[in-house]
Design a protein around this motif. Structure first.
Motif, PDB file in Angstrom:
ATOM      1  N   THR A  20      20.261 -80.095 -48.725  1.00  0.00           N
ATOM      2  CA  THR A  20      21.238 -79.530 -49.655  1.00  0.00           C
ATOM      3  C   THR A  20      22.199 -80.611 -50.137  1.00  0.00           C
ATOM      4  O   THR A  20      22.527 -80.683 -51.328  1.00  0.00           O
ATOM      5  CB  THR A  20      22.001 -78.363 -48.985  1.00  0.00           C
ATOM      6  N   ASP A  62      15.645 -76.037 -53.186  1.00  0.00           N
ATOM      7  CA  ASP A  62      16.201 -76.141 -51.846  1.00  0.00           C
ATOM      8  C   ASP A  62      15.635 -75.002 -51.002  1.00  0.00           C
ATOM      9  O   ASP A  62      15.183 -73.994 -51.536  1.00  0.00           O
ATOM     10  CB  ASP A  62      17.732 -76.009 -51.945  1.00  0.00           C
ATOM     11  N   ILE A  63      15.675 -75.182 -49.687  1.00  0.00           N
ATOM     12  CA  ILE A  63      15.319 -74.070 -48.816  1.00  0.00           C
ATOM     13  C   ILE A  63      16.451 -73.910 -47.822  1.00  0.00           C
ATOM     14  O   ILE A  63      17.159 -74.851 -47.516  1.00  0.00           O
ATOM     15  CB  ILE A  63      13.997 -74.290 -48.045  1.00  0.00           C
ATOM     16  N   GLU A  67      13.445 -73.234 -43.018  1.00  0.00           N
ATOM     17  CA  GLU A  67      12.929 -74.487 -42.472  1.00  0.00           C
ATOM     18  C   GLU A  67      12.875 -74.472 -40.947  1.00  0.00           C
ATOM     19  O   GLU A  67      12.196 -75.273 -40.344  1.00  0.00           O
ATOM     20  CB  GLU A  67      13.699 -75.695 -42.992  1.00  0.00           C
TER      21      GLU A  67
HETATM   22 MG    MG Z   1      20.461 -76.721 -46.700  1.00  0.00          MG
END
Ligand code: MG
Ligand code: GDP
Length: 176
Positions: A20, A62-63, A67
């Motif tokens: 991020t 983004d994740i 994750e």
């Molecule tokens: Mg993140």
């Protein structure tokens, strides 16, 4: 005539490696210690005036949260044309996870009909290493495992993030 491309690029790697932060740095030129782990998938758009004939609209995916499980759903991978795979140079376990992420990427994208997409490896948080950086050279590792390149990056100090993205986009354009 200008050519316009829209590229979906995935940013993957273990929790806390700086995915991020890298996106925020690249897209908004900011850094903060506190990005909340938003749940789900988020993306940011950055327009690159690549050259006099080419505009690249980069969608950085983004994740968050997912994750933890070390793999992503096919929906996330669909139509992606490249990836930034991030690890944290201060946590060896996140480097150990790199190949698992690479395999997830290669199998899921191949299955959704594309060839293996270009991926760049980011050794992030390099600002936390003493100088000279004690990082082993990752050239051989990248060659063996199909990465198109690697960079020591810092989202905090804004080191090499532009270069890493540029490298990726160059390879994506060749594939197009
Ligand atoms: Mg993140
Ligand atoms: P993500 O889970 O992969 O999205 O990781 P985040 O972007 O949320 O970053 C996790 C933590 O690492 C945050 O506290 C960030 O401020 C910090 N961080 C991210 N990138 C860097 C970096 O390049 N240098 C340093 N020192 N900290 C970083």
């Amino acid at each position: 005539m200008q050519q316009e491309h829209l590229f979906k690029v995935l940013v993957i790697g273990d929790l806390g490696v700086g995915k991020t932060s890298i996106i925020k740095r690249f897209v908004h030129q900011i850094f903060s210690q506190h990005y909340r782990a938003t749940i789900g998938v988020d993306f940011a758009l950055k327009v690159l005036h690549w050259d006099s004939k080419t505009v690249v609209r980069l969608q950085l995916w983004d994740i968050a949260g997912q994750e933890r499980y070390g793999n992503m759903t096919r929906v996330y991978y669909r139509e992606a044309v490249g990836a930034l795979l991030v690890f944290d140079v201060t946590r060896a376990a996140t480097f150990d996870a790199v190949l698992k992420w690479k395999e997830d990427l290669d199998t899921k994208i191949t299955l959704s009909s594309r060839k293996v997409v270009p991926a760049v490896l980011l050794a992030n948080k390099c600002d936390l290493l003493g100088l000279p950086a004690p990082l082993p050279k990752l050239d051989a590792f990248c060659k063996e495992n199909g990465f198109v390149g690697w960079y020591e990056t810092s989202a905090k100090d804004n080191t090499n993030i532009d270069s890493a993205v540029r490298c990726l986009v160059e390879h994506i354009l060749v594939h197009e």
